[in-house]
Design an enzyme around this catalytic site. Structure first.
Site, PDB file in Angstrom:
ATOM      1  N   SER A   1      -3.625  -3.578  -0.583  1.00 27.06           N
ATOM      2  CA  SER A   1      -2.399  -4.276  -0.144  1.00 27.06           C
ATOM      3  C   SER A   1      -2.687  -5.641   0.247  1.00 27.06           C
ATOM      4  CB  SER A   1      -1.929  -3.366   0.862  1.00 27.06           C
ATOM      5  OG  SER A   1      -1.014  -4.148   1.629  1.00 27.06           O
TER       6      SER A   1
ATOM      7  N   CYS B   1       1.708   2.001  12.590  1.00 25.20           N
ATOM      8  CA  CYS B   1       2.909   2.810  12.465  1.00 25.20           C
ATOM      9  C   CYS B   1       3.112   3.898  13.347  1.00 25.20           C
ATOM     10  CB  CYS B   1       3.215   3.264  11.033  1.00 25.20           C
ATOM     11  SG  CYS B   1       1.578   3.380  10.086  1.00 25.20           S
TER      12      CYS B   1
ATOM     13  N   GLY C   1       0.729  -1.176   0.009  1.00 21.72           N
ATOM     14  CA  GLY C   1       0.142  -0.089  -0.139  1.00 21.72           C
ATOM     15  C   GLY C   1       0.841   1.394   0.150  1.00 21.72           C
TER      16      GLY C   1
ATOM     17  N   ASN D   1      -8.106   3.888   8.288  1.00 24.97           N
ATOM     18  CA  ASN D   1      -7.451   2.671   9.038  1.00 24.97           C
ATOM     19  C   ASN D   1      -7.493   2.836  10.488  1.00 24.97           C
ATOM     20  OD1 ASN D   1      -5.577   4.839   8.056  1.00 24.97           O
ATOM     21  ND2 ASN D   1      -4.462   4.150   9.437  1.00 24.97           N
TER      22      ASN D   1
ATOM     23  N   HIS E   1      -1.345  -7.627   2.494  1.00 21.57           N
ATOM     24  CA  HIS E   1      -1.377  -8.291   3.951  1.00 21.57           C
ATOM     25  C   HIS E   1      -2.603  -7.917   4.633  1.00 21.57           C
ATOM     26  CE1 HIS E   1       0.196  -4.890   6.449  1.00 21.57           C
ATOM     27  NE2 HIS E   1       0.494  -4.593   5.138  1.00 21.57           N
TER      28      HIS E   1
ATOM     29  N   GLN F   1      -7.860  -0.323   3.147  1.00 20.56           N
ATOM     30  CA  GLN F   1      -8.632  -0.911   4.262  1.00 20.56           C
ATOM     31  C   GLN F   1     -10.058  -1.586   3.967  1.00 20.56           C
ATOM     32  OE1 GLN F   1      -7.834  -1.397   7.697  1.00 20.56           O
ATOM     33  NE2 GLN F   1      -5.862  -0.394   7.438  1.00 20.56           N
TER      34      GLN F   1
END
Ligand code: PLP
Length: 380
Positions: free
Chosen positions: A200, A325, A71, A152, A202, A180
């Site tokens: 993305s 993050c 992403g 997110n 994962h 998301q």
């Protein structure tokens, strides 16, 4: 101790079938997809069929799908590429929502260093972009509008179709970070009318380190990585064949189950909040009613989020104090601040994100632990 994972917005476990489908591409079918011999042809065929699958699921053409490392890379490439493409028409403004992921926020900062003017689209108290707020910022100088599909930190979904319409009325591109939302709703690029979309693996029970960027085929953006002819010369580097295979398989399963998953998530969120309903100091941040995601962002007044996170971890429950993050840093969430929360309220907010691998029993058990933990910290 029973371990419960409530951090699916950070990452999801790899789907076992996706893992098994990809395993041969690490071992016996290990070829470089660019090699002309048997091994290379096998690898290339797997990449081609994976690209076809992802394109079909997104309602796109295979030539509009680029594999990236995830992403973050897709977001960087999309925003920069679209902004630079429009610069040629004399446009130098980029509008992003105030609640974008750091992958978009930081790209915008880089664009600002390169002469673009950045405008931030505010959100309301429920975490949503209002069309009037966007209209107030629009003019003929806007090159790109970037508003994510679902946030997110809160799971709040955005009015993407309307945003795309507004952007196009003014001749600008629309970029949608769908990282998301992708596990919970079938993303159709034609329905949304987005010019670029990032996803993305994962977050969709696929492997880490692989993602995709959709770019409408008529749009010519700059290369991302030079030095190889991979991804039609736009993103060089030996193709991560096994990850691509696992990504396509996991994403297909996710999309096919999306409706059911969204229903389950709504039930889990209801169940979870019911368990906590007798705590007077708990409230939900953002409009989760309309969200198909598994995210619940809770404000626990008087309970410091980092202390709560570690106390929960000690009891076996994995959650987050914001986005993955940001959770290790002390910076308060820009998303919650943009929604009008005070710094103290932000520091009292935590994110639970459920997934399709969770069970009802886990939701109830996790809620009970959350309740006990919150009360203990509040009364300490
Ligand atoms: N965009 C959003 C909305 C995300 O939630 C994330 C990851 O948390 C990313 C982008 C970055 O994705 P990746 O971890 O694949 O780089």
């Amino acid at each position: 101790m029973q371990r419960i994972y409530f951090d699916h917005a950070a990452t999801t476990p790899l789907d076992k079938e996706a893992f098994e489908k990809s395993a041969p591409y690490y071992t016996e079918l290990f070829g470089n997809a660019d090699s002309p011999h048997f091994y290379g042809r096998k690898a290339q065929a797997a990449v081609d069929s994976s690209r076809d699958k992802i394109a079909e699921l997104l309602g796109a053409k295979p030539s509009e799908i680029y594999f990236t490392s995830g992403g973050t890379e897709s977001d960087n490439w999309a925003l920069t590429g679209l902004a630079e493409a429009k610069k040629k028409e004399g446009r130098n403004r980029v509008l992003i929502s105030a609640i974008e992921h750091h992958a978009v926020l930081e790209t915008a900062k880089k664009l600002a260093e390169n002469g673009f003017e950045i405008g931030y689209i505010p959100v309301n108290g429920q975490g949503r972009v209002e069309i009037n707020a966007l209209l107030a910022l629009m003019d003929e100088r806007v090159a790109v509008v970037a508003v994510m599909a679902a946030n997110n930190e809160t799971g709040v979904v955005q009015p993407c179709k309307e945003i795309a319409n507004v952007a196009h009325e003014y001749g600008a591109y629309y970029f949608m970070d769908a990282v998301q939302l992708a596990p919970y709703e079938r993303i159709c690029v034609k329905d949304t009318n987005a010019d670029a979309v990032s996803i993305s693996a994962h977050k969709c029970y696929g492997p880490k380190g692989i993602g995709a960027l959709y770019i409408k085929d008529k749009i010519k953006i700059g290369k991302l990585v030079v030095g190889g002819e991979q991804e039609r010369g736009m993103r060089g580097g030996t193709t991560a064949v096994a990850q691509v295979v696992a990504f396509a398989h996991a994403y297909e399963k996710c999309v096919n189950a999306a409706e059911k998953t969204a229903e389950t998530m709504r039930e889990y969120k209801r169940l979870f909040l019911e368990e906590l309903s007798d705590l007077p100091f708990v409230s939900v941040n953002g409009d989760i009613e309309s969200s198909p995601t598994g995210v619940v962002n809770l404000r626990l007044d008087g309970v410091e989020n980092v202390a709560f996170l570690y106390a929960m971890d000690l009891r076996g429950v994995a959650i987050s104090a914001g986005s993955a993050c940001a959770s290790a840093s002390v910076k308060p969430s820009h998303v919650l601040l943009a929604m009008g929360l005070t710094e103290t309220e932000v520091k009292n907010s935590v994110r639970f994100s459920f997934g399709s691998d969770n069970t009802k029993e886990e939701i109830v058990a996790g809620a009970k632990i959350a309740k006990e933990t919150a009360v203990k910290i509040k009364n300490a």
